[in-house]
Motif scaffolding. Structure first.
Motif, short mmCIF file in Angstrom:
data_model
loop_
_atom_site.label_atom_id
_atom_site.label_comp_id
_atom_site.label_asym_id
_atom_site.label_seq_id
_atom_site.Cartn_x
_atom_site.Cartn_y
_atom_site.Cartn_z
N GLY A 336 -79.05 26.73 23.97
CA GLY A 336 -77.85 26.48 24.75
C GLY A 336 -77.87 25.13 25.43
N ARG A 337 -79.00 24.72 25.95
CA ARG A 337 -79.08 23.42 26.61
C ARG A 337 -78.97 22.28 25.61
NH1 ARG A 337 -83.94 22.96 30.68
NH2 ARG A 337 -82.86 20.96 30.99
N ARG A 338 -79.53 22.47 24.43
CA ARG A 338 -79.44 21.40 23.42
C ARG A 338 -78.03 21.26 22.89
NH1 ARG A 338 -83.81 22.19 18.93
NH2 ARG A 338 -82.73 20.33 18.14
N VAL A 339 -77.30 22.39 22.79
CA VAL A 339 -75.90 22.31 22.35
C VAL A 339 -75.06 21.60 23.42
CG1 VAL A 339 -73.84 23.69 21.84
CG2 VAL A 339 -76.04 24.31 20.83
N ALA A 340 -75.31 21.94 24.69
CA ALA A 340 -74.55 21.32 25.77
C ALA A 340 -74.95 19.88 26.01
CB ALA A 340 -74.73 22.14 27.05
N GLN A 341 -76.21 19.55 25.78
CA GLN A 341 -76.72 18.19 25.97
C GLN A 341 -77.52 17.78 24.74
OE1 GLN A 341 -78.72 19.26 29.77
NE2 GLN A 341 -77.64 17.49 30.61
N PRO A 342 -76.84 17.39 23.66
CA PRO A 342 -77.57 17.04 22.43
C PRO A 342 -78.39 15.76 22.63
CG PRO A 342 -75.26 16.45 22.23
CD PRO A 342 -75.39 17.21 23.50
N PRO A 343 -79.48 15.60 21.86
CA PRO A 343 -80.27 14.37 21.95
C PRO A 343 -79.49 13.17 21.44
CG PRO A 343 -81.01 15.73 20.13
CD PRO A 343 -80.04 16.55 20.89
N MET A 344 -79.81 11.98 21.98
CA MET A 344 -79.12 10.73 21.61
C MET A 344 -80.09 9.82 20.86
SD MET A 344 -77.21 10.03 25.26
CE MET A 344 -76.58 8.45 24.65
N LEU A 345 -79.59 9.16 19.80
CA LEU A 345 -80.35 8.16 19.05
C LEU A 345 -79.75 6.80 19.33
CD1 LEU A 345 -80.74 10.03 15.65
CD2 LEU A 345 -82.53 9.59 17.31
N VAL A 346 -80.52 5.90 19.94
CA VAL A 346 -80.02 4.58 20.33
C VAL A 346 -81.05 3.52 19.95
CG1 VAL A 346 -78.68 5.52 22.25
CG2 VAL A 346 -81.01 4.79 22.64
N PRO A 347 -80.61 2.27 19.66
CA PRO A 347 -81.57 1.19 19.39
C PRO A 347 -82.42 0.88 20.61
CG PRO A 347 -79.35 0.60 18.68
CD PRO A 347 -79.23 1.83 19.50
N GLU A 348 -83.66 0.51 20.34
CA GLU A 348 -84.58 0.18 21.42
C GLU A 348 -84.06 -1.02 22.20
OE1 GLU A 348 -89.38 -0.48 22.11
OE2 GLU A 348 -88.51 -0.75 20.12
N GLY A 349 -84.15 -0.93 23.51
CA GLY A 349 -83.71 -2.01 24.38
C GLY A 349 -82.27 -1.90 24.78
N SER A 350 -81.53 -0.97 24.18
CA SER A 350 -80.12 -0.85 24.54
C SER A 350 -79.93 -0.07 25.83
CB SER A 350 -79.33 -0.18 23.42
OG SER A 350 -79.82 1.15 23.21
N LEU A 351 -81.00 0.62 26.29
CA LEU A 351 -80.94 1.36 27.55
C LEU A 351 -81.95 0.76 28.51
CD1 LEU A 351 -80.72 5.05 26.28
CD2 LEU A 351 -78.87 3.60 27.07
N TRP A 368 -85.44 3.88 18.89
CA TRP A 368 -86.22 3.31 17.80
C TRP A 368 -86.00 1.81 17.77
CZ3 TRP A 368 -81.18 4.03 16.79
CH2 TRP A 368 -80.57 3.19 15.86
N ASP A 369 -86.95 1.08 17.18
CA ASP A 369 -86.91 -0.40 17.14
C ASP A 369 -86.27 -0.82 15.83
OD1 ASP A 369 -87.28 -3.09 17.22
OD2 ASP A 369 -89.43 -3.01 17.69
N PRO A 370 -85.06 -1.41 15.88
CA PRO A 370 -84.40 -1.86 14.63
C PRO A 370 -85.23 -2.89 13.88
CG PRO A 370 -82.85 -1.81 16.46
CD PRO A 370 -84.22 -1.63 17.04
N ALA A 371 -86.08 -3.69 14.57
CA ALA A 371 -86.89 -4.70 13.88
C ALA A 371 -87.96 -4.04 13.00
CB ALA A 371 -87.54 -5.61 14.91
N VAL A 372 -88.38 -2.87 13.41
CA VAL A 372 -89.40 -2.15 12.63
C VAL A 372 -88.74 -1.27 11.58
CG1 VAL A 372 -91.30 -0.49 12.74
CG2 VAL A 372 -90.99 -2.20 14.55
N SER A 373 -87.69 -0.57 11.97
CA SER A 373 -87.00 0.35 11.06
C SER A 373 -85.50 0.16 11.22
CB SER A 373 -87.40 1.80 11.37
OG SER A 373 -86.68 2.69 10.56
N PRO A 374 -84.88 -0.64 10.28
CA PRO A 374 -83.43 -0.84 10.40
C PRO A 374 -82.64 0.46 10.33
CG PRO A 374 -84.41 -2.35 8.81
CD PRO A 374 -85.45 -1.33 9.12
N THR A 375 -83.17 1.44 9.62
CA THR A 375 -82.46 2.72 9.50
C THR A 375 -82.91 3.66 10.61
OG1 THR A 375 -82.40 2.46 7.10
CG2 THR A 375 -81.95 4.67 7.99
#
Length: 505
Positions: A336-351, A368-375
């Protein structure tokens, strides 16, 4: 004269004979008490050791043990439980009606309802409760009946006997030295305890029961006074004289302090008297010890034997299902908590506040670091169907209800049986079937009240003086009655009445 040294040896042998089964019973009772009184999250079943919740799962529990046990007590004692005298012949009808009004007055004065509530709760949790029915006199010499609860740690029974009325009983009470001196006299207590007041400490041979005081050991300046109720069938001519055996056909009461016998008398609840009409000597009173058992579920060993301590409460059997229910509650809470607050995927350094570890609990930010893994990495998908987890959760709740015997229909919840066109007989049959598991507990309550009734009537017969007035209100009418010598219990039958919405028995 009785051989005091042999009586003390007999006393020790009796306590030792019940040591192992009694210790096992007290150990289970202690664990059941822990489960009943603690709102547990995660623990090791069968122990009281908690499990640290360090796996990222949110704490959650759905503790049903305590409310179900309290529901069972409320259900069993929904109406005012007591007993009535039934006449054995038509000519005794008016007399039995008068006795019943005296019984009701004594029952109310003794506050029996509260004692039965506590004994029923104790038996459901621990498997066994012990009630004591005794007379009390005030400073004016007026007698009243006292119905109280005895701590399981302060009483011993014959572990091989299932009929408590035939068992020997050892009762331990705690008193300060001053209290003992006021009851028995300073000289008598000084002789028993010695000038220094030190107890003759004798260590127990059983280490599993070391959480309880042993033998004569004083605790917090209180001394244990033991009362041995010895039945007639256990008389030994090598211990008692012929006169002592003949004068006590209903057993003896022996009181012991620090290994010294303070008093050894015939059963005080069997009073010799002369019948006024026939002139034949007889005994009046209930002729028993004052203790009544209130058990829950009786069990047997591998050979089909069952003794007084072979009982189980409801709580121990509910532990495994409660543990599983808590685990399922944690899983559903996590989903229930994961549905209400799903995890976020963001580029490293953007937060500005990056997290240190990747986790899949609710509201986590995964970088994740786009320089290491663009995907970007692929997030673990949320479960699309949690029906099975919800089914298991509901099934465990139902399992707890089945083990306790308190089904939803019995407490006014859930769907009512049938439709508006269902015959009343069918609905009544379904309601009776829903009560099936509780019948053993109901029958135990019936036996408990019957045992109390025998002792209450015996005390009234033995100690109530003719001319004693009682007042009570029955059916809204105030009633005053006089106790007379014709009010005896031996000519009547005892029947337990009331107790719950379904008639008792």
């Amino acid at each position: 004269m009785a051989d005091n040294e042999k009586i003390i040896d007999l006393f020790k042998d009796l306590m030792d004979s019940s040591d192992d089964p009694r210790s096992d019973f007290l150990k289970d009772s202690e664990h059941a008490h822990f489960l009943f009184n603690n709102d547990l999250d995660r623990w090791v079943p069968g122990t009281e050791d908690p499990i640290e919740a360090n796996d990222g799962h949110p704490p959650s529990n759905d503790n049903m043990i305590q409310p179900l046990i309290l529901d069972a007590v409320s259900l069993l004692l929904k109406n005012y439980p007591m007993f009535r005298i039934k006449p054995s012949k038509p000519s005794d009808y008016d007399l039995s009606d008068e006795i019943n009004k005296h019984v009701l007055s004594s029952w109310l004065d003794a506050n029996a309802q509260r004692t039965l509530q506590l004994s029923q709760l104790t038996s459901l949790v621990c498997g066994l409760a012990v009630l004591e029915v005794s007379p009390e006199w005030d400073s004016m010499g007026e007698i009243s009946l006292n119905i109280g609860l005895v701590p399981n740690s302060d009483i011993w029974f014959d572990p091989k006997e299932i009929d408590i009325d035939k068992s020997w009983v050892i009762r331990r009470t705690w008193h300060t030295e001053r209290e003992l001196e006021l009851d028995w006299g300073k000289k008598e207590i000084k002789n028993a305890l010695g000038e220094t007041g030190e107890t003759n400490y004798l260590p127990s041979t059983n280490d599993s029961d070391n959480n309880l005081p042993d033998w004569w050991e004083s605790v917090d300046a209180s001394y244990p006074l033991y009362t041995l109720w010895l039945p007639h069938r256990m008389y030994d001519p090598d211990i008692l004289s012929n006169d002592e055996i003949n004068e006590a056909p209903y057993g003896r009461k022996i009181e012991i302090l620090n290994g010294n016998i303070l008093r050894d008398v015939p059963n005080p609840y069997a009073m010799p008297t002369i019948d006024e009409e026939t002139g034949i000597p007889r005994f009046i009173g209930h002729k028993l010890h004052p203790y009544v058992l209130h058990e829950c579920n009786r069990v047997v060993d591998d050979y089909g034997f069952s003794g007084v301590y072979d009982v189980k409460g409801l709580v121990i059997g509910m532990e495994a299902s409660q543990w599983e229910l808590n685990e399922l509650s944690r899983i559903l809470m996590q989903i229930g908590r994961r549905v209400a607050q799903p995890p976020m995927l963001v580029p490293e350094g953007s937060l500005t506040d990056p997290t240190q570890n990747i986790s899949y609990t609710a509201g986590k930010v995964i970088q994740w670091d786009p320089a290491v893994s663009p995907t970007p990495p692929t997030a673990v998908p949320l479960p699309a169907d949690v029906t099975y987890a919800q089914y298991l959760h509901q099934q465990r709740r139902q399992s707890l209800r089945e083990r306790s015997g308190v089904r939803e229909m019995m407490t006014g919840g859930g769907n009512q049986p049938g439709t508006s066109h269902t015959p009343m007989g069918t609905i009544a049959g379904l309601q009776e079937a829903s009560f099936t598991r509780m019948w053993t507990i109901v029958s135990a309550l019936d036996r408990c009240i019957t045992g109390v009734a025998k002792r209450v009537l015996g005390l009234m017969q033995e100690f109530y003086q003719p001319g004693r007035f009682s007042s009570t209100s029955t059916s809204g009418d105030q009633w005053y009655g006089e106790w007379q010598t014709k009010h005896i219990e031996t000519e009547f039958r005892i029947e337990v009445v009331s107790g719950m919405s379904t008639p008792l028995r």
